[in-house]
Each structure stands twice: as structure tokens, then as C-alpha cells.
Scaffold this motif. Sequence first.
Motif, mmCIF file in Angstrom:
data_model
loop_
_atom_site.group_PDB
_atom_site.id
_atom_site.type_symbol
_atom_site.label_atom_id
_atom_site.label_comp_id
_atom_site.label_asym_id
_atom_site.label_seq_id
_atom_site.Cartn_x
_atom_site.Cartn_y
_atom_site.Cartn_z
ATOM 1 N N LEU A 64 0.749 -0.955 0.299
ATOM 2 C CA LEU A 64 0.409 0.231 -0.265
ATOM 3 C C LEU A 64 0.794 1.375 0.049
ATOM 4 O O LEU A 64 0.226 1.994 -0.483
ATOM 5 C CB LEU A 64 -0.766 0.135 1.403
ATOM 6 C CG LEU A 64 -2.056 -1.176 0.854
ATOM 7 C CD1 LEU A 64 -3.042 -1.369 2.454
ATOM 8 C CD2 LEU A 64 -2.783 -0.286 0.028
ATOM 9 N N TRP A 65 2.068 1.025 0.213
ATOM 10 C CA TRP A 65 3.041 2.094 0.228
ATOM 11 C C TRP A 65 4.105 2.614 -0.785
ATOM 12 O O TRP A 65 5.010 2.759 -0.831
ATOM 13 C CB TRP A 65 3.739 2.416 1.876
ATOM 14 C CG TRP A 65 2.424 2.087 3.646
ATOM 15 C CD1 TRP A 65 2.574 0.886 3.379
ATOM 16 C CD2 TRP A 65 1.617 2.490 3.238
ATOM 17 N NE1 TRP A 65 1.988 0.863 4.654
ATOM 18 C CE2 TRP A 65 1.084 2.285 4.472
ATOM 19 C CE3 TRP A 65 1.554 3.802 3.041
ATOM 20 C CZ2 TRP A 65 -0.014 2.346 4.776
ATOM 21 C CZ3 TRP A 65 -0.314 4.509 4.381
ATOM 22 C CH2 TRP A 65 -0.557 4.375 4.480
ATOM 23 N N ASP A 66 3.499 1.750 -1.853
ATOM 24 C CA ASP A 66 5.095 1.816 -2.766
ATOM 25 C C ASP A 66 4.698 2.984 -3.270
ATOM 26 O O ASP A 66 3.566 3.563 -4.091
ATOM 27 C CB ASP A 66 4.294 0.276 -3.925
ATOM 28 C CG ASP A 66 5.132 0.663 -5.283
ATOM 29 O OD1 ASP A 66 6.811 2.013 -5.091
ATOM 30 O OD2 ASP A 66 5.088 -0.338 -5.786
ATOM 31 N N ASP A 67 5.877 3.936 -3.394
ATOM 32 C CA ASP A 67 6.511 4.986 -4.310
ATOM 33 C C ASP A 67 5.572 5.429 -5.235
ATOM 34 O O ASP A 67 5.478 6.272 -6.347
ATOM 35 C CB ASP A 67 7.838 5.272 -3.851
ATOM 36 C CG ASP A 67 7.751 5.940 -2.140
ATOM 37 O OD1 ASP A 67 6.909 5.703 -1.220
ATOM 38 O OD2 ASP A 67 8.632 5.673 -2.047
ATOM 39 N N ARG A 68 5.923 4.309 -5.982
ATOM 40 C CA ARG A 68 5.508 3.833 -7.316
ATOM 41 C C ARG A 68 4.216 4.174 -7.882
ATOM 42 O O ARG A 68 4.091 4.774 -9.231
ATOM 43 C CB ARG A 68 6.245 2.995 -7.982
ATOM 44 C CG ARG A 68 7.481 2.878 -7.892
ATOM 45 C CD ARG A 68 8.486 1.688 -8.217
ATOM 46 N NE ARG A 68 7.301 0.314 -7.840
ATOM 47 C CZ ARG A 68 7.224 -1.058 -8.280
ATOM 48 N NH1 ARG A 68 7.699 -1.424 -9.576
ATOM 49 N NH2 ARG A 68 6.408 -1.727 -7.683
ATOM 50 N N VAL A 69 3.231 3.770 -7.105
ATOM 51 C CA VAL A 69 1.654 4.025 -7.279
ATOM 52 C C VAL A 69 1.153 5.138 -6.637
ATOM 53 O O VAL A 69 1.398 5.592 -5.016
ATOM 54 C CB VAL A 69 1.571 2.955 -6.770
ATOM 55 C CG1 VAL A 69 -0.013 2.744 -6.531
ATOM 56 C CG2 VAL A 69 2.118 1.359 -6.901
ATOM 57 N N ILE A 73 -4.098 3.240 -4.437
ATOM 58 C CA ILE A 73 -4.291 2.014 -4.633
ATOM 59 C C ILE A 73 -5.221 1.159 -4.566
ATOM 60 O O ILE A 73 -5.838 0.867 -5.625
ATOM 61 C CB ILE A 73 -2.994 1.172 -5.157
ATOM 62 C CG1 ILE A 73 -3.370 0.462 -6.526
ATOM 63 C CG2 ILE A 73 -2.827 0.567 -3.774
ATOM 64 C CD1 ILE A 73 -3.530 0.890 -7.843
ATOM 65 N N HIS A 74 -5.717 0.434 -3.633
ATOM 66 C CA HIS A 74 -6.476 0.195 -2.977
ATOM 67 C C HIS A 74 -7.986 0.396 -3.689
ATOM 68 O O HIS A 74 -8.995 0.321 -4.118
ATOM 69 C CB HIS A 74 -6.325 -0.374 -1.546
ATOM 70 C CG HIS A 74 -6.896 0.474 -1.154
ATOM 71 N ND1 HIS A 74 -5.879 1.361 -0.380
ATOM 72 C CD2 HIS A 74 -7.471 0.765 0.408
ATOM 73 C CE1 HIS A 74 -5.815 2.704 -0.069
ATOM 74 N NE2 HIS A 74 -7.663 1.737 0.834
ATOM 75 N N VAL A 75 -8.501 1.988 -3.045
ATOM 76 C CA VAL A 75 -9.415 2.100 -3.799
ATOM 77 C C VAL A 75 -10.075 2.543 -4.952
ATOM 78 O O VAL A 75 -10.509 1.797 -5.697
ATOM 79 C CB VAL A 75 -9.953 3.961 -2.796
ATOM 80 C CG1 VAL A 75 -11.080 4.662 -3.644
ATOM 81 C CG2 VAL A 75 -9.096 3.543 -1.509
ATOM 82 N N GLU A 76 -8.181 2.927 -5.588
ATOM 83 C CA GLU A 76 -8.245 3.070 -7.845
ATOM 84 C C GLU A 76 -8.953 1.476 -7.941
ATOM 85 O O GLU A 76 -9.345 1.533 -9.308
ATOM 86 C CB GLU A 76 -7.031 3.206 -6.950
ATOM 87 C CG GLU A 76 -6.738 4.348 -8.943
ATOM 88 C CD GLU A 76 -6.802 2.811 -9.928
ATOM 89 O OE1 GLU A 76 -7.785 2.456 -11.245
ATOM 90 O OE2 GLU A 76 -5.709 2.085 -9.519
ATOM 91 N N LEU A 77 -8.286 0.230 -7.072
ATOM 92 C CA LEU A 77 -8.356 -0.910 -8.263
ATOM 93 C C LEU A 77 -9.436 -1.193 -7.433
ATOM 94 O O LEU A 77 -10.777 -2.103 -8.408
ATOM 95 C CB LEU A 77 -7.440 -2.108 -7.268
ATOM 96 C CG LEU A 77 -6.089 -1.723 -7.873
ATOM 97 C CD1 LEU A 77 -5.319 -2.845 -7.131
ATOM 98 C CD2 LEU A 77 -5.905 -2.597 -9.299
ATOM 99 N N GLY A 78 -10.975 -0.565 -6.396
ATOM 100 C CA GLY A 78 -12.044 -1.372 -6.082
ATOM 101 C C GLY A 78 -12.368 -0.205 -7.134
ATOM 102 O O GLY A 78 -14.050 -1.159 -7.544
#
Length: 194
Positions: A64-69, A73-78
Motif C-alpha cells: 500500500l505504501w509503494d512510492d511508484r503508485v 491504490i486499493h481504492v482505485e483498484l476497487g
Amino acid sequence: MTVAPRRIVVGLSGGIAAYKALEVVRELTRAGMSVRTVMTESATRFVGPVTLTGLTGTPAVVDLWDDRVAGEIHVELGSWADAMVVAPATMNLLGRVASGLPDDALTATLACMRGPVLFAPAMHTRMWHQGSTQRNVRTLRADGFHFVGPVDGPLASGESGMGRMAEPRDIVAALLGLLDAPRDLEGMTILVTA
């Protein structure tokens, strides 16, 4: 008229059956689906994120803390996904989701999903038959989650029994069935009396 491809998130938790998720991803892309992946840290001990990135063309999400994203990201994927399948779904993952504990990228994505979610459980027979696992499965079904498998067969331990993950083609067929199922009564409240 062109129809946009269905968007599917494939989640992987940390079990030996994670290698079968690669075939699930391939079958979904062959069926014309747009696929993205999210995995637990323990899943990376069985399948490399680079392999999933190569199969889908998009980076596998592990942290969840990946700087590349950018962003959540979890909200975006959902929001992006039409449906999600988790293969394999381990005893640990099912317990965390049933308890409402979104403590990693995979469980947080599950908590943000708007479309149907399909679990493909995979674990040792004794783990599958544990009272806590069966309670968690009942809870998840009551919460609207769907299941395919497990099936009876040879396990990684060398034993045989219920707990083997369903075959990739059966997982994909079950997911496509969820996507194509009629939803004529969705959102309605119905009272049946006698």
C-alpha cells in the motif's frame, strides 16, 4: 459498436497454489479481460510480482505504501474493477476478511470492491475443516462473497483430501458466470409470506 473489456483484479495470498493463479490470469486475458493483480507479501514467496507484471502489462501491487503508485491504490483498484477473484484464498486471508481486517494491499482492495468477489480457497484438509474456517466461510457468504472450491484431490503435503484449489479453468468459468448472471432483483427488498 465496441464493448470495453471487462476489468478484473486477481488477488493472490500466500499459499503453494499461487502458481495456479498465473494460469487464471492467462485465461482471463485470453478471454479479452483487462487484468490487474494485487498480492500479499507472503504470496511473493511463491510467485514473483515481475511475472504477474509481465502477464498483465501492469505492475503487481504488493504494498500500500509503494512510492511508484500514486494515491490510494486499493481504492482505485476497487473502483476500476468489474469483479475480483482471489486465488489462492488461504485460511489466514479468509479469516482476516471475515473479521474486517484490511491490513495489506489485498485485503484493503477487497474492502473497497464494488463488484462481485470470488474466492478460490486452497489449504490443507485439516485447515479447511477447522471450525473457524467454516465459520469464516459462512460469514463471507452471508456478506455476499462467492466461492469456487475447494475440491478433493492431492495436496502439496503429499496427502489427499478437500482443500485443493479449483482448477484455473473452473475458477475463470465461475467468475464469468458471476459477471454474466442476471441481476433483475438487485437492489430490491422482497418480502415473501405464506
